[in-house]
Design a protein around this motif. Structure first.
Motif, PDB file in Angstrom:
ATOM      1  N   TYR A  39       0.769  -1.288   0.034  1.00 28.65           N
ATOM      2  CA  TYR A  39       0.137   0.062  -0.032  1.00 28.65           C
ATOM      3  C   TYR A  39       0.858   1.420  -0.032  1.00 28.65           C
ATOM      4  O   TYR A  39       0.949   1.967   0.915  1.00 28.65           O
ATOM      5  CB  TYR A  39      -0.790  -0.057   1.212  1.00 28.65           C
ATOM      6  CG  TYR A  39      -1.927  -1.198   1.330  1.00 28.65           C
ATOM      7  CD1 TYR A  39      -2.914  -1.444   0.737  1.00 28.65           C
ATOM      8  CD2 TYR A  39      -1.493  -2.327   2.296  1.00 28.65           C
ATOM      9  CE1 TYR A  39      -3.803  -2.362   0.560  1.00 28.65           C
ATOM     10  CE2 TYR A  39      -2.434  -3.379   1.997  1.00 28.65           C
ATOM     11  CZ  TYR A  39      -3.450  -3.554   1.405  1.00 28.65           C
ATOM     12  OH  TYR A  39      -4.308  -4.532   1.469  1.00 28.65           O
ATOM     13  N   PRO A  40       1.616   1.467  -1.062  1.00 27.16           N
ATOM     14  CA  PRO A  40       2.370   2.633  -0.896  1.00 27.16           C
ATOM     15  C   PRO A  40       1.826   3.873  -1.147  1.00 27.16           C
ATOM     16  O   PRO A  40       2.389   5.040  -0.554  1.00 27.16           O
ATOM     17  CB  PRO A  40       3.174   2.592  -2.401  1.00 27.16           C
ATOM     18  CG  PRO A  40       2.404   1.456  -3.180  1.00 27.16           C
ATOM     19  CD  PRO A  40       1.549   0.897  -2.354  1.00 27.16           C
ATOM     20  N   GLU A  41       0.771   4.027  -1.438  1.00 28.14           N
ATOM     21  CA  GLU A  41      -0.214   5.294  -1.478  1.00 28.14           C
ATOM     22  C   GLU A  41      -0.344   5.596  -0.097  1.00 28.14           C
ATOM     23  O   GLU A  41      -1.018   6.991  -0.051  1.00 28.14           O
ATOM     24  CB  GLU A  41      -1.367   5.226  -2.460  1.00 28.14           C
ATOM     25  CG  GLU A  41      -2.579   4.323  -1.854  1.00 28.14           C
ATOM     26  CD  GLU A  41      -2.062   2.706  -2.027  1.00 28.14           C
ATOM     27  OE1 GLU A  41      -3.003   1.954  -1.398  1.00 28.14           O
ATOM     28  OE2 GLU A  41      -1.261   2.317  -2.715  1.00 28.14           O
ATOM     29  N   LEU A 192      -7.569  -0.634  19.113  1.00 29.72           N
ATOM     30  CA  LEU A 192      -6.958  -1.934  18.725  1.00 29.72           C
ATOM     31  C   LEU A 192      -7.063  -1.769  17.186  1.00 29.72           C
ATOM     32  O   LEU A 192      -8.183  -1.472  16.579  1.00 29.72           O
ATOM     33  CB  LEU A 192      -7.876  -2.968  18.976  1.00 29.72           C
ATOM     34  CG  LEU A 192      -7.423  -4.400  18.668  1.00 29.72           C
ATOM     35  CD1 LEU A 192      -6.054  -4.784  19.065  1.00 29.72           C
ATOM     36  CD2 LEU A 192      -8.392  -5.508  18.960  1.00 29.72           C
ATOM     37  N   PHE A 193      -5.806  -1.724  16.506  1.00 30.60           N
ATOM     38  CA  PHE A 193      -5.605  -1.677  14.895  1.00 30.60           C
ATOM     39  C   PHE A 193      -6.159  -0.306  14.474  1.00 30.60           C
ATOM     40  O   PHE A 193      -6.010  -0.397  13.095  1.00 30.60           O
ATOM     41  CB  PHE A 193      -6.519  -2.929  14.583  1.00 30.60           C
ATOM     42  CG  PHE A 193      -6.001  -4.131  14.946  1.00 30.60           C
ATOM     43  CD1 PHE A 193      -4.849  -4.676  14.862  1.00 30.60           C
ATOM     44  CD2 PHE A 193      -7.173  -4.954  15.451  1.00 30.60           C
ATOM     45  CE1 PHE A 193      -4.669  -5.839  15.204  1.00 30.60           C
ATOM     46  CE2 PHE A 193      -6.903  -5.933  16.129  1.00 30.60           C
ATOM     47  CZ  PHE A 193      -5.442  -6.830  15.901  1.00 30.60           C
ATOM     48  N   ILE A 194      -6.287   0.690  15.074  1.00 35.61           N
ATOM     49  CA  ILE A 194      -6.945   1.691  14.090  1.00 35.61           C
ATOM     50  C   ILE A 194      -6.016   2.471  13.491  1.00 35.61           C
ATOM     51  O   ILE A 194      -6.422   3.249  12.354  1.00 35.61           O
ATOM     52  CB  ILE A 194      -7.529   2.704  15.192  1.00 35.61           C
ATOM     53  CG1 ILE A 194      -6.390   3.520  16.329  1.00 35.61           C
ATOM     54  CG2 ILE A 194      -8.744   2.224  15.705  1.00 35.61           C
ATOM     55  CD1 ILE A 194      -7.255   4.963  16.987  1.00 35.61           C
ATOM     56  N   VAL A 195      -4.663   2.454  14.013  1.00 32.94           N
ATOM     57  CA  VAL A 195      -3.703   3.171  13.205  1.00 32.94           C
ATOM     58  C   VAL A 195      -3.344   2.816  11.865  1.00 32.94           C
ATOM     59  O   VAL A 195      -3.242   3.584  10.732  1.00 32.94           O
ATOM     60  CB  VAL A 195      -2.289   3.069  13.820  1.00 32.94           C
ATOM     61  CG1 VAL A 195      -1.045   3.762  13.378  1.00 32.94           C
ATOM     62  CG2 VAL A 195      -2.328   3.769  15.388  1.00 32.94           C
ATOM     63  N   ILE A 196      -3.324   1.315  11.609  1.00 33.20           N
ATOM     64  CA  ILE A 196      -2.926   0.733  10.515  1.00 33.20           C
ATOM     65  C   ILE A 196      -4.362   0.489   9.658  1.00 33.20           C
ATOM     66  O   ILE A 196      -4.498   0.789   8.386  1.00 33.20           O
ATOM     67  CB  ILE A 196      -2.368  -0.677  10.541  1.00 33.20           C
ATOM     68  CG1 ILE A 196      -1.056  -0.505  11.180  1.00 33.20           C
ATOM     69  CG2 ILE A 196      -2.168  -1.399   9.202  1.00 33.20           C
ATOM     70  CD1 ILE A 196      -0.290  -1.770  11.545  1.00 33.20           C
ATOM     71  N   LEU A 197      -5.392   0.199  10.198  1.00 36.65           N
ATOM     72  CA  LEU A 197      -6.652   0.061   9.335  1.00 36.65           C
ATOM     73  C   LEU A 197      -7.727   0.832   9.420  1.00 36.65           C
ATOM     74  O   LEU A 197      -8.674   0.561   9.054  1.00 36.65           O
ATOM     75  CB  LEU A 197      -7.267  -1.444  10.122  1.00 36.65           C
ATOM     76  CG  LEU A 197      -6.050  -2.875   9.923  1.00 36.65           C
ATOM     77  CD1 LEU A 197      -6.726  -3.934  10.485  1.00 36.65           C
ATOM     78  CD2 LEU A 197      -5.952  -2.895   8.513  1.00 36.65           C
TER      79      LEU A 197
END
Length: 222
Positions: A39-41, A192-197
């Motif tokens: 996911y480079p964008e 939980l997980f909000i930073v990435i997802l």
């Protein structure tokens, strides 16, 4: 396993021991996910200035391989990957004792959660190998055989707790083992997980998320 399936399992009532790792515990741990490459964008992070001299990933980012090495192909297929990873793990997930690939050094930024690092000075590496210097101790918290690893009990471990927002630098050749620990407090329980997802989960399961990058062995300077 899809990431959504992994998250679903994390939200189940699955919990390991934060004090002592055990091979008998089966807890979910997403490791070595090439998130940046996939996911480079998204532009998940910018490499800290201290670690920008990233020879290993610079090489892999520009290296291309032919599907058929005997034939010229104008559009080469990229058959290799990078050494930038995302790790996500609940309480009790862990990484066995190891040194980073290709004698690289690495850095690990902890987005949320809490991690326990155990480091071994390179001068003591022989203590965690068997008599033939072929097999290394897998889990330093297991019952390690004195006959197979006669020097293990002499090893002196350097311990470090990594909190959210902190970066750990692992020098080239340093063996280390890592545990994801419980992080008490409502702040982590709500994100939980909000930073990435980019999702919000209200949960009381402890989780650790980190970005990691392995880099080429450095040139030493004064």
């Amino acid at each position: 396993m899809l990431v959504s399936e992994f998250i679903g399992r994390c939200l189940q009532d699955v919990e390991g021991s934060a004090v002592q790792c055990s091979n008998s515990h089966s807890v979910p741990y997403l490791k070595d996910w090439h998130f940046v490459k996939e996911y480079p964008e998204y532009v998940a992070y910018k490499t800290p200035i201290f670690f920008c001299d990233d020879w290993l990933n610079l090489y892999l980012d520009n290296y291309r391989m032919h599907t058929d090495s005997d034939k010229y192909q104008e559009n080469n297929e990229i058959c290799c990957s990078d050494y930038r990873f995302v790790y996500m793990g609940v309480k009790g997930s862990w990484t066995p004792l190891h040194a980073d690939v290709f004698r690289s050094y690495s850095w690990s930024a902890n987005v949320c959660g809490k991690k326990r690092w155990l480091f071994l000075d390179p001068s003591q590496h022989h203590l965690v190998f068997d008599r033939n210097m072929k097999n290394c101790v897998y889990n330093i918290f297991d019952e390690v055989s004195d006959s197979k690893f006669p020097g293990f009990k002499k090893a002196i471990w350097l311990e470090c707790m990594q909190e959210a927002g902190e970066i750990i630098f692992v020098p080239s050749g340093w063996y280390h083992q890592v545990q994801n620990l419980v992080y008490t407090g409502k702040e982590l329980e709500k994100r939980l997980f909000i930073v990435i997802l980019n999702t919000i989960s209200n949960t009381n399961k402890a989780c650790s998320i980190c970005f990691s990058s392995s880099q080429a062995e450095p040139t030493y300077w004064a």
